[in-house]
Design an enzyme around this catalytic site. Structure first.
Site, mmCIF file in Angstrom:
data_model
loop_
_atom_site.group_PDB
_atom_site.id
_atom_site.type_symbol
_atom_site.label_atom_id
_atom_site.label_comp_id
_atom_site.label_asym_id
_atom_site.label_seq_id
_atom_site.Cartn_x
_atom_site.Cartn_y
_atom_site.Cartn_z
ATOM 1 C CG ASN A 20 60.782 -27.450 -79.480
ATOM 2 O OD1 ASN A 20 60.556 -26.390 -80.011
ATOM 3 N ND2 ASN A 20 59.907 -28.460 -79.588
ATOM 4 C CG HIS A 25 52.703 -25.029 -83.683
ATOM 5 N ND1 HIS A 25 52.253 -24.065 -84.403
ATOM 6 C CD2 HIS A 25 53.323 -24.551 -82.791
ATOM 7 C CE1 HIS A 25 52.809 -23.120 -84.179
ATOM 8 N NE2 HIS A 25 53.151 -23.261 -82.935
ATOM 9 C CG ASP A 26 54.740 -30.509 -83.384
ATOM 10 O OD1 ASP A 26 55.255 -30.570 -82.588
ATOM 11 O OD2 ASP A 26 55.053 -29.545 -84.394
ATOM 12 C CG ASP A 69 57.467 -32.120 -80.853
ATOM 13 O OD1 ASP A 69 57.568 -30.881 -80.466
ATOM 14 O OD2 ASP A 69 58.044 -32.220 -82.205
ATOM 15 C CG PHE A 101 61.803 -23.718 -84.100
ATOM 16 C CD1 PHE A 101 61.725 -25.085 -83.936
ATOM 17 C CD2 PHE A 101 62.856 -23.062 -83.617
ATOM 18 C CE1 PHE A 101 62.943 -25.807 -83.273
ATOM 19 C CE2 PHE A 101 63.794 -23.356 -83.019
ATOM 20 C CZ PHE A 101 63.742 -24.858 -82.744
ATOM 21 C CG ASN A 102 59.526 -27.832 -86.466
ATOM 22 O OD1 ASN A 102 60.350 -27.707 -85.628
ATOM 23 N ND2 ASN A 102 58.379 -28.209 -86.810
ATOM 24 C CG ASP A 157 61.397 -30.492 -82.290
ATOM 25 O OD1 ASP A 157 61.646 -29.123 -82.212
ATOM 26 O OD2 ASP A 157 59.925 -30.730 -82.351
ATOM 27 C CB THR A 161 56.293 -32.855 -85.144
ATOM 28 O OG1 THR A 161 56.957 -33.655 -84.060
ATOM 29 C CG2 THR A 161 54.999 -33.688 -85.786
HETATM 30 O O1 RIB Z 1 57.243 -23.732 -85.126
HETATM 31 C C1 RIB Z 1 56.479 -24.510 -84.543
HETATM 32 C C2 RIB Z 1 57.282 -25.890 -84.237
HETATM 33 O O2 RIB Z 1 58.236 -25.805 -84.004
HETATM 34 C C3 RIB Z 1 56.758 -27.024 -83.691
HETATM 35 O O3 RIB Z 1 57.084 -28.314 -84.144
HETATM 36 C C4 RIB Z 1 57.356 -26.993 -82.120
HETATM 37 O O4 RIB Z 1 57.163 -28.000 -81.352
HETATM 38 C C5 RIB Z 1 58.697 -26.474 -82.638
HETATM 39 O O5 RIB Z 1 59.182 -27.750 -83.076
HETATM 40 CA CA CA Z 2 58.116 -29.892 -82.621
#
Ligand code: RIB
Ligand code: CA
Length: 310
Positions: free
Chosen positions: A40, A239-240, A16, A165-166, A11, A124
């Site tokens: 996102n 993160h990703d 990403d 979040f994801n 996303d 991701t």
């Molecule tokens: O919490 C972080 C994740 O949420 C990452 O993948 C960021 O890109 C969002 O998608």
């Molecule tokens: Ca992401």
């Protein structure tokens, strides 16, 4: 070295975009396709962002449009982190690359069914596309070599105290994935928060002085600004790309197998990845949770990934 075949479901999203950069030119990875999901930002924006990153880096990788809404809950997006476009910061030229006509869910299904069972699915973003594929055609399940996901946490969330979040953005999809019976490697906030893209890292990658390096700097300069505003950190957690770094060199992560459940019933803790680290329930493990990350090795992988571009 035999390349690891992967589908990257994402996303974009600043982190990403770096994951795409790292996967697309790695000698260890055969990126079969990029599938895009809302997360996102709304799907129209995350799709454009994925196409722009591929076009800017001259990537000959097919991009597929996926699901624009979570399976059940109301949509959640993250403009405070990724901006109105979902990829604020970099300036791209006129976009000519187009998405493939096939829906992302059908691409995932067709690719897995046609495979020899050697395809890894990396997510991701919210797991809506993958979960929908699993529900639409369960015959893909034995064909999934491994699921590697950025998401969840066995500690503190980032969008609520409980949830990352994801997973929060589509907890029901995460529930489908974590009850699928397939091997899951979860790179959660527990390790991604250890790879903060500090100014020294941005400077290190900027010195490479190529198109890819400039994209990294433009992305992380914006991402670090919002992370400072929201969390007070001097660098945003990258993160990703942790998922891709793990595929390139599995020793970058320290994993622990355990039984993980997704909370999709409660109000306050919806989207919580309840990782039974101490094996309280004595249930068969359904996931390998990343407990630690080799920070220096991770940044070396990122630098090598940027240098893979002329
Ligand atoms: O919490 C972080 C994740 O949420 C990452 O993948 C960021 O890109 C969002 O998608
Ligand atoms: Ca992401």
């Amino acid at each position: 070295m035999e390349k690891r075949k992967i589908i990257l479901d994402c996303d974009p999203g600043h982190d990403d975009a770096i994951a795409i950069m790292l996967a697309a030119n790695s000698p260890a990875i055969d990126l079969l396709g990029i599938t895009v999901v809302a997360g996102n930002q709304t799907l129209d924006k995350t799709l454009i962002n994925a196409l722009n990153v591929c076009q800017y880096l001259d990537l000959d990788v097919p991009v597929y449009k996926g699901c624009g809404q979570p399976m059940i809950r109301e949509q959640l997006i993250a403009p405070s982190i990724h901006g109105e476009s979902g990829l604020d910061g970099p300036q791209f030229g006129a976009l000519t690359k187009q998405a493939e006509p096939q829906h992302a869910v059908n691409f995932i299904i067709d690719t897995l069914l046609a495979s020899a069972g050697d395809v890894t699915v990396v997510t991701t973003g919210p797991m809506t596309n993958l979960a929908m594929a699993m529900r639409l055609n369960p015959d893909i399940l034995p064909k999934i070599h491994e699921l590697v996901l950025m998401g969840g946490t066995y500690q503190l969330g980032n969008m609520t105290p409980a949830a990352e979040f994801n997973v929060l953005a589509d907890g029901d999809a995460a529930h489908v994935v974590f009850t699928s019976g397939r091997k899951i490697t979860m790179a959660g906030l527990d390790v991604t928060r250890k790879v903060l893209c500090l100014p020294s890292i941005v400077e290190r990658m900027g010195r490479i002085d190529t198109k890819a390096a400039r994209l990294f700097v433009d992305l992380m300069t914006f991402f670090n600004k919002t992370q400072k505003e929201v969390f007070g950190w001097d660098g945003g957690p990258l993160h990703d790309p942790v998922t891709i770094a793990y595929l390139i060199d599995p020793t970058v992560l320290t994993l622990k197998e355990c039984f993980t459940q997704i909370d999709i019933r409660s109000e306050q803790s919806y989207g919580r990845t309840n990782c039974d680290i101490f094996d309280i329930f004595k249930q068969p493990p359904n996931s390998s949770i990343a407990l630690d990350i080799d920070i220096a090795k991770f940044w070396d992988i990122i630098e090598a990934g940027i240098r893979a571009y002329a």
